[in-house]
Motif scaffolding. Sequence first.
Motif, PDB file in Angstrom:
ATOM      1  N   LEU A  37      14.287 100.085  77.230  1.00 21.98           N
ATOM      2  CA  LEU A  37      14.605  99.896  75.810  1.00 21.98           C
ATOM      3  C   LEU A  37      16.110  99.818  75.560  1.00 21.98           C
ATOM      4  N   ALA A  38      16.840 100.760  76.111  1.00 17.26           N
ATOM      5  CA  ALA A  38      18.246 100.940  75.745  1.00 17.26           C
ATOM      6  C   ALA A  38      19.249 100.267  76.675  1.00 17.26           C
ATOM      7  N   GLU A  39      18.916 100.181  77.950  1.00 15.38           N
ATOM      8  CA  GLU A  39      19.898  99.678  78.912  1.00 15.38           C
ATOM      9  C   GLU A  39      19.633  98.243  79.369  1.00 15.38           C
ATOM     10  N   VAL A  85      14.643 109.271  72.319  1.00 18.49           N
ATOM     11  CA  VAL A  85      14.664 108.441  71.108  1.00 18.49           C
ATOM     12  C   VAL A  85      15.648 107.292  71.266  1.00 18.49           C
ATOM     13  N   TYR A  86      15.197 106.126  70.833  1.00 18.56           N
ATOM     14  CA  TYR A  86      16.068 104.953  70.759  1.00 18.56           C
ATOM     15  C   TYR A  86      15.754 104.292  69.421  1.00 18.56           C
ATOM     16  N   ALA A  87      16.773 104.168  68.565  1.00 16.89           N
ATOM     17  CA  ALA A  87      16.554 103.599  67.232  1.00 16.89           C
ATOM     18  C   ALA A  87      17.715 102.689  66.865  1.00 16.89           C
ATOM     19  N   TYR A  88      17.404 101.664  66.075  1.00 15.36           N
ATOM     20  CA  TYR A  88      18.419 100.700  65.644  1.00 15.36           C
ATOM     21  C   TYR A  88      18.072 100.218  64.247  1.00 15.36           C
ATOM     22  N   ARG A  89      19.117  99.788  63.539  1.00 20.00           N
ATOM     23  CA  ARG A  89      18.918  99.231  62.205  1.00 20.00           C
ATOM     24  C   ARG A  89      19.448  97.808  62.203  1.00 20.00           C
ATOM     25  N   GLU A 104      12.361 102.701  65.248  1.00 19.74           N
ATOM     26  CA  GLU A 104      12.588 103.893  66.061  1.00 19.74           C
ATOM     27  C   GLU A 104      11.512 103.981  67.140  1.00 19.74           C
ATOM     28  N   TRP A 105      11.947 104.186  68.371  1.00 20.87           N
ATOM     29  CA  TRP A 105      11.061 104.389  69.510  1.00 20.87           C
ATOM     30  C   TRP A 105      11.197 105.840  69.946  1.00 20.87           C
ATOM     31  N   ARG A 106      10.105 106.606  69.888  1.00 22.05           N
ATOM     32  CA  ARG A 106      10.102 108.004  70.339  1.00 22.05           C
ATOM     33  C   ARG A 106       9.243 108.094  71.600  1.00 22.05           C
ATOM     34  N   LEU A 107       9.793 108.705  72.620  1.00 23.17           N
ATOM     35  CA  LEU A 107       9.144 108.802  73.922  1.00 23.17           C
ATOM     36  C   LEU A 107       8.891 110.264  74.260  1.00 23.17           C
ATOM     37  N   THR A 108       7.635 110.587  74.560  1.00 22.19           N
ATOM     38  CA  THR A 108       7.253 111.949  74.882  1.00 22.19           C
ATOM     39  C   THR A 108       6.517 111.952  76.215  1.00 22.19           C
ATOM     40  N   PRO A 109       6.856 112.879  77.125  1.00 23.35           N
ATOM     41  CA  PRO A 109       6.106 112.947  78.378  1.00 23.35           C
ATOM     42  C   PRO A 109       4.615 113.161  78.102  1.00 23.35           C
ATOM     43  N   THR A 114       4.085 108.300  79.657  1.00 25.68           N
ATOM     44  CA  THR A 114       4.830 108.419  78.407  1.00 25.68           C
ATOM     45  C   THR A 114       3.931 108.107  77.219  1.00 25.68           C
ATOM     46  N   HIS A 115       4.040 108.939  76.201  1.00 28.66           N
ATOM     47  CA  HIS A 115       3.443 108.630  74.900  1.00 28.66           C
ATOM     48  C   HIS A 115       4.546 107.954  74.086  1.00 28.66           C
ATOM     49  N   VAL A 116       4.307 106.721  73.660  1.00 29.64           N
ATOM     50  CA  VAL A 116       5.295 105.936  72.914  1.00 29.64           C
ATOM     51  C   VAL A 116       4.879 105.877  71.453  1.00 29.64           C
ATOM     52  N   ARG A 117       5.818 106.194  70.571  1.00 29.12           N
ATOM     53  CA  ARG A 117       5.591 106.045  69.128  1.00 29.12           C
ATOM     54  C   ARG A 117       6.684 105.140  68.578  1.00 29.12           C
ATOM     55  N   TRP A 118       6.273 104.018  68.002  1.00 30.39           N
ATOM     56  CA  TRP A 118       7.199 103.048  67.415  1.00 30.39           C
ATOM     57  C   TRP A 118       7.016 103.068  65.909  1.00 30.39           C
TER      58      TRP A 118
END
Length: 156
Positions: A37-39, A85-89, A104-109, A114-118
């Motif tokens: 997501l971020a890199e 967390v990775y979020a952008y506007r 917003e992308w929230r990542l939980t083990p 991974t549980h992904v919440r967008w």
Amino acid sequence: MAHRLRAVGTEFVETAPVRFVFTREMSAPPEAVYRALAEDVPGWAEWFAAVTRAKASEDGSRRDIRLKGGGRFLETVVVAKEPEVYAYRVDVGNAPGLRALVEEWRLTPSGTGTHVRWTFAADGNAPCRLVLKAAGAGLGRAFRDAVVSLDRRLTG
């Protein structure tokens, strides 16, 4: 025609007039998902079908995104907290009537994965809000397909 959107922060993901939250499980670990997501911003065009081009600034704080159908967005990363967390506007976009947008992308083990919440949070004029609300199911499918594709890419 591109126009400047309202600068909003991460609180907007909870207060936006139009808000969608989608979740999905992935086999890949949170660290790998976060890096994708971020890199690896250019890689988005490989796994998120709506994205035709994605480019990050040298320091990773800005993104230039192009979508199928001609959508174009200049974005600012508002949260980059690895691997959670990775979020952008969107700062500038060409979607008619759009006034503010944060994703917003929230990542939980989750086990070894991974549980992904967008969260897709937006505001716009009345016609734009109607279009966005009608697009919810399509956004959900796009998210599901993107996460499945990314998981295949990461666990190959």
